[in-house]
Design an enzyme around this catalytic site. Structure first.
Site, short mmCIF file in Angstrom:
data_model
loop_
_atom_site.label_atom_id
_atom_site.label_comp_id
_atom_site.label_asym_id
_atom_site.label_seq_id
_atom_site.Cartn_x
_atom_site.Cartn_y
_atom_site.Cartn_z
N ASP A 1 0.88 -1.17 0.00
CA ASP A 1 0.00 0.00 0.00
C ASP A 1 0.91 1.21 0.00
OD1 ASP A 1 -2.03 -1.80 0.24
OD2 ASP A 1 -2.69 -1.19 2.23
N ASP B 1 -13.46 -3.76 -1.41
CA ASP B 1 -13.18 -3.37 -0.01
C ASP B 1 -14.45 -3.47 0.81
OD1 ASP B 1 -10.39 -2.41 -0.45
OD2 ASP B 1 -11.37 -0.87 -1.66
O1 1PR Z 1 -10.67 3.07 -5.22
O2 1PR Z 1 -9.71 2.51 -7.42
O3 1PR Z 1 -8.76 4.39 -6.09
O4 1PR Z 1 -8.43 2.03 -5.42
C1 1PR Z 1 -7.90 2.27 -4.16
C2 1PR Z 1 -7.19 1.02 -3.72
O5 1PR Z 1 -6.48 1.31 -2.53
C3 1PR Z 1 -8.14 -0.12 -3.42
O6 1PR Z 1 -7.60 -1.32 -3.93
C4 1PR Z 1 -8.18 -0.20 -1.91
O7 1PR Z 1 -8.25 -1.53 -1.46
C5 1PR Z 1 -6.84 0.41 -1.52
N1 1PR Z 1 -6.91 1.18 -0.26
C6 1PR Z 1 -7.50 2.39 -0.10
N2 1PR Z 1 -7.30 2.81 1.16
C7 1PR Z 1 -6.60 1.87 1.79
C8 1PR Z 1 -6.15 1.92 3.18
O8 1PR Z 1 -5.57 0.96 3.70
N3 1PR Z 1 -6.40 3.02 3.85
N4 1PR Z 1 -5.67 -0.27 1.18
C9 1PR Z 1 -6.35 0.84 0.89
C10 1PR Z 1 -6.26 -1.42 1.18
C11 1PR Z 1 -5.91 -3.56 1.61
C12 1PR Z 1 -4.91 -4.47 1.14
C13 1PR Z 1 -3.99 -4.85 2.26
C14 1PR Z 1 -4.52 -6.17 2.70
C15 1PR Z 1 -3.55 -7.03 3.41
N5 1PR Z 1 -5.36 -2.27 1.70
O9 1PR Z 1 -4.21 -3.99 0.10
O10 1PR Z 1 -2.73 -4.83 1.78
O11 1PR Z 1 -5.67 -5.95 3.49
O12 1PR Z 1 -3.18 -6.45 4.60
P1 1PR Z 1 -2.69 -7.35 5.81
O13 1PR Z 1 -2.02 -8.53 5.23
O14 1PR Z 1 -1.70 -6.49 6.52
O15 1PR Z 1 -3.88 -7.67 6.61
P2 1PR Z 1 -9.46 3.06 -6.04
#
Ligand code: 1PR
Length: 587
Positions: free
Chosen positions: A284, A442
């Site tokens: 991320d 999500d």
């Molecule tokens: O909506 O097309 O602009 O895409 C945004 C992207 O960014 C989406 O794929 C969304 O999942 C991701 N995203 C947005 N905000 C966050 C955040 O964390 N604040 N990250 C985010 C999402 C989820 C996974 C993470 C897993 C594994 N992160 O990518 O890496 O949950 O984590 P873990 O193994 O530590 O539990 P758009």
């Protein structure tokens, strides 16, 4: 056996017509094939012999502009070779060695080759048994025809029709991932593969038959036996992607680029394996408060340290970490530009730079997501989501991942019952193929007492909710989990599959960063409901969580972030554990 002299590849090739079971259209193709061969004899007069251009360090690349061949370029350069691009048919005929990384759809590729006069030059080059390596579509085009939007005629050099994998019995198409091969004839470029896995991504394949057996150097199994590679003399083609197959793929390329003088007679040992379960490292990425691009990781999507400074958690530099995970054995690396929903990614040049640098040294598939949508910048300049995605592809991405915009597209599709054809998802998958488009979901868990409480698909949960609720539905969110939408994860997954998604990245906000395991209930519901591959994400905390998700659900891959960044669990230990549990993985 001595290396075959020029022309020998065809010396032993039978000119007998297709088998008696052949249809009329095949007979027509046979006629076309032989007519082409006769014509090619006379066209030798315009042959430009090899060595008239470029030295030993130069590789000629046939990139007809239908897609992204950056990864192939990167791999060739990484191996120390320079690239000369084909501009005219004469460049093909003048090549010392030619790589043809076919991309895009069969029909449009043939169309471009025919219009530019390159189809004939390519056939001549191959029939003269000069060093050739076709990759993916570059293999398929050698066959007589393809069913992809067809039938469409190919170069007709190898007997056979390229058909689609049969998804009717539940096979997930596209075939995406890593398989080991079964070898037939000695083909020197495959010598070092052995039991190691190579990376495939395709929906169409050619089947071995008695008519083309003399070409087939290896096969693979996915639903049925299909041709993984062909080879005769100096002519080779592979259905898999050596440029995305890590070290083993680089070895294949190196062997083609610097061939030995002898061809091994004995085929390498190897058994076709099942499709391996993939282990994906996810980064991320966002700018911290100082403006530096960092890898961050949140708890339930909150990425700030809860200290006085309230800083964005900084877990490392994106390019360095991606390189590390590649060396550690990650089957793929994903970058999620997590503030892409509010910052315009094309303004976010560091992210594109991250992709460029990473793709120069990381030879497994790269996915990038975040901010893929139509956008008008401060100067009033409009950018379509396709332009945004194209820039990501040009910078080194193999797949793009769409989050928020896919939710809006699915809502619209469900509401109208019609495909507009204009959503980012539809446009990008139409141009780059559905294997290049991932939809990132999500969702947040919403407990209910009974499935009758909502009209959306729910599932019985393993652990009841805070008030003893036994069911849950999963509400989709947009803008990094900030806004809930009136659509469930199941409905979204079904809709995006129909709209052209090739894969689903299934997160779960409740589990994200918790280290307590994947949401098995959610993953089971979605992976049983769609026929495209599903990547399990959010919550991995130990190696056992990976085996659990593969044993209890139909997920094709499992992704983790926090445990890898904090070095609590290594990718290698996950793979070793899976292997011990009898789960097919790439080691
Ligand atoms: O909506 O097309 O602009 O895409 C945004 C992207 O960014 C989406 O794929 C969304 O999942 C991701 N995203 C947005 N905000 C966050 C955040 O964390 N604040 N990250 C985010 C999402 C989820 C996974 C993470 C897993 C594994 N992160 O990518 O890496 O949950 O984590 P873990 O193994 O530590 O539990 P758009």
């Amino acid at each position: 056996m001595e290396a075959a002299p020029f022309g020998s590849a065809f010396a032993s090739k039978s000119l007998s017509p297709p088998s008696s079971s052949s249809s009329t259209s095949q007979s027509l193709l046979y006629f076309r094939f032989n007519k082409a061969r006769l014509k090619l004899k006379s066209s030798r007069t315009f042959s430009v012999r090899a060595s008239s251009r470029g030295g030993d360090s130069v590789v000629t690349l046939l990139d007809y502009g239908a897609g992204n061949v950056r990864s192939v370029r990167n791999a060739i350069r990484y191996l120390g070779f320079d690239i000369k691009d084909v501009q005219t048919p004469e460049d093909i005929l003048g090549a010392n060695r030619l790589i043809f990384p076919g991309v895009g759809a069969f029909a449009s590729a043939m169309d471009v080759l025919n219009k530019k006069g390159m189809a004939e030059a390519l056939s001549t080059y191959i029939m003269e048994d000069r060093p050739f390596l076709g990759i993916c579509l570059g293999l398929q085009l050698l066959f007589e025809s393809s069913e992809e939007n067809g039938p469409v005629c190919g170069l007709g050099i190898i007997p056979g029709v390229v058909g689609r994998f049969d998804a009717s019995s539940g096979l997930r198409v596209p075939h995406i991932g890593w398989n080991a091969l079964k070898f037939r004839e000695g083909s020197e470029i495959l010598d070092d593969i052995g039991n190691r896995h190579v990376y495939f991504v395709h929906s169409y394949r050619a089947i071995p038959s008695k008519d083309n057996m003399d070409w087939v150097s290896s096969t693979c199994n996915y639903g049925d036996n299909f041709i993984a590679s062909v080879g005769k003399g100096n002519v080779h083609a592979v259905q898999f992607h050596p440029e995305k197959s890590g070290d083993v793929g680089l070895t294949v390329l190196r062997r083609f680029l610097s061939p030995k003088s002898h061809i091994t007679e004995k085929p390498p040992e190897g058994n076709a394996s099942k499709l391996a379960k993939r282990v994906i490292a996810c980064l991320d990425v966002r700018a911290n408060d100082k403006g530096d691009l960092v890898v961050t990781k949140g708890d339930q999507y909150d990425v700030r340290e809860h200290t006085e400074e309230n800083e964005v958690r900084n877990l490392g530099k994106p390019v360095d970490l991606a390189g590390q995970y590649y060396k550690d054995g990650a089957d793929e690396v994903s970058f999620l530009n997590i503030t892409g929903f509010r910052d315009f990614p094309l303004g976010d040049l560091p992210m594109l730079q991250v992709l460029r640098y990473t793709s120069e040294n990381v030879f497994v598939p790269l996915t990038v997501g975040g901010g893929i949508r139509d956008f008008t910048d401060a100067n009033g300049r409009y950018y379509s989501s396709l332009e945004v995605a194209s820039e990501y592809f040009r910078s080194g991405a193999d797949k793009v991942s769409i989050g928020s915009d896919a939710v809006y597209a699915a809502e619209e599709y469900i509401r109208t019952g019609m495909k507009s054809g204009k959503s980012s998802l539809e446009e990008i998958s139409r141009v780059y193929g559905n294997q290049a488009v991932v939809v990132s979901i999500d969702p947040r868990r919403m407990y209910i007492n009974s499935p009758k409480d909502v009209e959306l698909r729910s599932t019985r949960v393993t652990n009841p909710g805070p008030n003893g609720e036994e069911y849950a539905w999963y509400q989709c969110t947009v803008n990094g989990g900030r806004e809930g939408r009136p659509i469930g994860a199941y409905e979204l997954a079904k809709a995006v599959e129909e709209l052209g998604a090739g894969e689903i990245l299934l997160n779960c906000i409740d589990c994200d960063g918790q280290g307590k395991g994947f949401d098995i209930d959610l993953l089971k519901m979605i992976s049983d409901g769609v026929s495209i591959p599903v990547i399990a994400s959010s919550g991995a905390g130990s190696v056992e969580h990976f085996s659990e998700v593969f044993e209890k659900t139909n997920a094709s891959a499992a992704l983790a972030a926090g445990i890898f960044h904090r070095k609590e669990v290594s990718i290698q230990s996950v793979k070793e554990h899976l292997l011990k549990e009898g789960i097919e993985v790439r080691i």
